[in-house]
Design a protein around this motif. Structure first.
Motif, mmCIF file in Angstrom:
data_model
loop_
_atom_site.group_PDB
_atom_site.id
_atom_site.type_symbol
_atom_site.label_atom_id
_atom_site.label_comp_id
_atom_site.label_asym_id
_atom_site.label_seq_id
_atom_site.Cartn_x
_atom_site.Cartn_y
_atom_site.Cartn_z
ATOM 1 N N LEU A 13 5.435 6.349 6.186
ATOM 2 C CA LEU A 13 5.068 6.809 4.841
ATOM 3 C C LEU A 13 4.981 5.612 3.903
ATOM 4 O O LEU A 13 5.948 4.884 3.718
ATOM 5 N N ASP A 14 3.803 5.406 3.317
ATOM 6 C CA ASP A 14 3.562 4.312 2.381
ATOM 7 C C ASP A 14 3.401 4.933 0.999
ATOM 8 O O ASP A 14 2.548 5.798 0.801
ATOM 9 N N MET A 15 4.224 4.520 0.042
ATOM 10 C CA MET A 15 4.199 5.109 -1.294
ATOM 11 C C MET A 15 4.049 4.024 -2.355
ATOM 12 O O MET A 15 4.535 2.908 -2.180
ATOM 13 N N ALA A 16 3.396 4.365 -3.456
ATOM 14 C CA ALA A 16 3.306 3.495 -4.625
ATOM 15 C C ALA A 16 3.674 4.355 -5.825
ATOM 16 O O ALA A 16 2.917 5.240 -6.227
ATOM 17 N N TRP A 17 4.849 4.099 -6.391
ATOM 18 C CA TRP A 17 5.390 4.938 -7.458
ATOM 19 C C TRP A 17 4.819 4.559 -8.816
ATOM 20 O O TRP A 17 4.726 3.385 -9.173
ATOM 21 N N PHE A 18 4.470 5.581 -9.593
ATOM 22 C CA PHE A 18 4.053 5.379 -10.976
ATOM 23 C C PHE A 18 5.297 5.103 -11.813
ATOM 24 O O PHE A 18 6.371 5.643 -11.538
ATOM 25 N N PRO A 19 5.163 4.279 -12.853
ATOM 26 C CA PRO A 19 6.327 3.977 -13.686
ATOM 27 C C PRO A 19 6.741 5.185 -14.520
ATOM 28 O O PRO A 19 5.913 6.029 -14.856
ATOM 29 N N MET A 20 8.024 5.244 -14.840
ATOM 30 C CA MET A 20 8.532 6.292 -15.735
ATOM 31 C C MET A 20 9.173 5.586 -16.914
ATOM 32 O O MET A 20 10.166 4.891 -16.763
ATOM 33 N N THR A 21 8.568 5.758 -18.081
ATOM 34 C CA THR A 21 9.053 5.049 -19.258
ATOM 35 C C THR A 21 9.901 5.916 -20.173
ATOM 36 O O THR A 21 10.653 5.411 -20.976
ATOM 37 N N ASP A 22 9.761 7.232 -20.069
ATOM 38 C CA ASP A 22 10.504 8.138 -20.947
ATOM 39 C C ASP A 22 10.904 9.361 -20.131
ATOM 40 O O ASP A 22 10.091 10.238 -19.876
ATOM 41 N N GLU A 23 12.154 9.424 -19.740
ATOM 42 C CA GLU A 23 12.617 10.526 -18.891
ATOM 43 C C GLU A 23 12.691 11.863 -19.619
ATOM 44 O O GLU A 23 12.878 12.898 -19.004
ATOM 45 N N SER A 24 12.507 11.862 -20.942
ATOM 46 C CA SER A 24 12.585 13.112 -21.687
ATOM 47 C C SER A 24 11.223 13.804 -21.803
ATOM 48 O O SER A 24 11.137 14.906 -22.311
ATOM 49 N N TYR A 25 10.151 13.145 -21.334
ATOM 50 C CA TYR A 25 8.815 13.717 -21.478
ATOM 51 C C TYR A 25 8.034 13.534 -20.190
ATOM 52 O O TYR A 25 7.913 12.435 -19.685
ATOM 53 N N GLY A 26 7.501 14.596 -19.652
ATOM 54 C CA GLY A 26 6.663 14.519 -18.467
ATOM 55 C C GLY A 26 7.455 14.249 -17.208
ATOM 56 O O GLY A 26 8.677 14.348 -17.171
ATOM 57 N N SER A 27 6.749 13.928 -16.167
ATOM 58 C CA SER A 27 7.372 13.600 -14.883
ATOM 59 C C SER A 27 6.566 12.481 -14.260
ATOM 60 O O SER A 27 5.493 12.131 -14.727
ATOM 61 N N THR A 28 7.065 11.949 -13.190
ATOM 62 C CA THR A 28 6.337 10.883 -12.519
ATOM 63 C C THR A 28 6.113 11.257 -11.065
ATOM 64 O O THR A 28 6.560 12.301 -10.599
ATOM 65 N N GLY A 29 5.417 10.392 -10.358
ATOM 66 C CA GLY A 29 5.107 10.653 -8.974
ATOM 67 C C GLY A 29 4.624 9.403 -8.290
ATOM 68 O O GLY A 29 4.925 8.289 -8.716
ATOM 69 N N SER A 30 3.815 9.588 -7.244
ATOM 70 C CA SER A 30 3.471 8.482 -6.376
ATOM 71 C C SER A 30 2.121 8.676 -5.715
ATOM 72 O O SER A 30 1.702 9.807 -5.476
ATOM 73 N N LEU A 31 1.471 7.572 -5.411
ATOM 74 C CA LEU A 31 0.405 7.595 -4.426
ATOM 75 C C LEU A 31 1.118 7.671 -3.096
ATOM 76 O O LEU A 31 2.193 7.082 -2.932
ATOM 77 N N VAL A 32 0.580 8.387 -2.142
ATOM 78 C CA VAL A 32 1.250 8.507 -0.853
ATOM 79 C C VAL A 32 0.233 8.493 0.281
ATOM 80 O O VAL A 32 -0.795 9.170 0.228
ATOM 81 N N CYS A 33 0.541 7.659 1.290
ATOM 82 C CA CYS A 33 -0.343 7.498 2.443
ATOM 83 C C CYS A 33 0.450 7.754 3.714
ATOM 84 O O CYS A 33 1.483 7.122 3.957
ATOM 85 N N HIS A 34 -0.014 8.712 4.486
ATOM 86 C CA HIS A 34 0.570 9.019 5.796
ATOM 87 C C HIS A 34 -0.575 9.579 6.638
ATOM 88 O O HIS A 34 -1.245 10.530 6.214
ATOM 89 N N PRO A 35 -0.803 9.024 7.803
ATOM 90 C CA PRO A 35 -1.981 9.424 8.584
ATOM 91 C C PRO A 35 -2.009 10.891 9.005
ATOM 92 O O PRO A 35 -3.068 11.454 9.221
ATOM 93 N N LYS A 36 -0.859 11.531 9.068
ATOM 94 C CA LYS A 36 -0.814 12.908 9.553
ATOM 95 C C LYS A 36 -0.729 13.954 8.438
ATOM 96 O O LYS A 36 -1.256 15.055 8.577
ATOM 97 N N PHE A 37 -0.069 13.639 7.322
ATOM 98 C CA PHE A 37 0.289 14.673 6.360
ATOM 99 C C PHE A 37 -0.463 14.678 5.028
ATOM 100 O O PHE A 37 -0.307 15.614 4.258
ATOM 101 N N TYR A 38 -1.255 13.658 4.724
ATOM 102 C CA TYR A 38 -1.907 13.586 3.412
ATOM 103 C C TYR A 38 -3.394 13.308 3.549
ATOM 104 O O TYR A 38 -3.791 12.407 4.286
ATOM 105 N N LYS A 39 -4.205 14.088 2.811
ATOM 106 C CA LYS A 39 -5.654 13.921 2.834
ATOM 107 C C LYS A 39 -6.196 14.104 1.413
ATOM 108 O O LYS A 39 -5.982 15.156 0.792
ATOM 109 N N PRO A 40 -6.917 13.113 0.863
ATOM 110 C CA PRO A 40 -7.512 13.255 -0.462
ATOM 111 C C PRO A 40 -8.467 14.447 -0.519
ATOM 112 O O PRO A 40 -9.058 14.825 0.486
ATOM 113 N N SER A 41 -8.604 15.051 -1.725
ATOM 114 C CA SER A 41 -9.446 16.231 -1.861
ATOM 115 C C SER A 41 -9.918 16.401 -3.302
ATOM 116 O O SER A 41 -9.247 15.985 -4.236
ATOM 117 N N THR A 42 -11.068 17.039 -3.451
ATOM 118 C CA THR A 42 -11.556 17.417 -4.778
ATOM 119 C C THR A 42 -11.229 18.872 -5.071
ATOM 120 O O THR A 42 -11.650 19.410 -6.083
#
Length: 127
Positions: A39-68
């Motif tokens: 699992l290869d991940m690139a985390w987005f920064p979190m500058t204010d924990e009181s607003y919104g949430s954060t996440g990551s780009l994630v690459c795994h050959p079996k479990f993740y596929k880009p989509s529209t």
């Protein structure tokens, strides 16, 4: 205890270098890359924990596929006017599907884009 409805998000990618460059360029942020076995991940920064949430780009050959299709994630335009971020989309390898559009006076503006991997995502700003 109150919390946001979304605690974390993951954007599927097939090549980590290309989408990292795309999101760092468009959003003007620095992602933190982390390899966790296959699992290869690139985390987005979190500058204010009181607003919104954060996440990551994630690459795994079996479990993740880009989509529209499916869920749309709204990225906050840190510049305050999403036209700034939209101006960087095409040079970064993406496509604008819907230009800056007013949601309402109260909620501001949104735009839909396709990222460098083929994911449909959105941008949001108050101005």
């Amino acid at each position: 205890m109150q919390s946001n409805a979304v605690g974390w998000f993951e954007v599927p990618v097939t090549d980590m270098n290309r989408p990292m460059k795309f999101y760092e360029t468009v959003l003007d942020v620095k992602l933190d890359r982390n390899q966790m076995g296959p699992l290869d991940m690139a985390w987005f920064p979190m500058t204010d924990e009181s607003y919104g949430s954060t996440g990551s780009l994630v690459c795994h050959p079996k479990f993740y596929k880009p989509s529209t299709e499916g869920i749309i994630i709204y990225f906050t335009a840190q510049s305050g006017d999403l036209n700034n971020e939209l101006s960087r989309i095409e040079d970064a390898g993406g496509k604008v599907l819907q230009p800056k559009t007013r949601i309402s006076d109260e909620y501001g503006f949104m735009a839909l884009i396709i990222d460098s991997e083929g994911n449909r995502v959105a941008l949001h700003s108050r101005g």
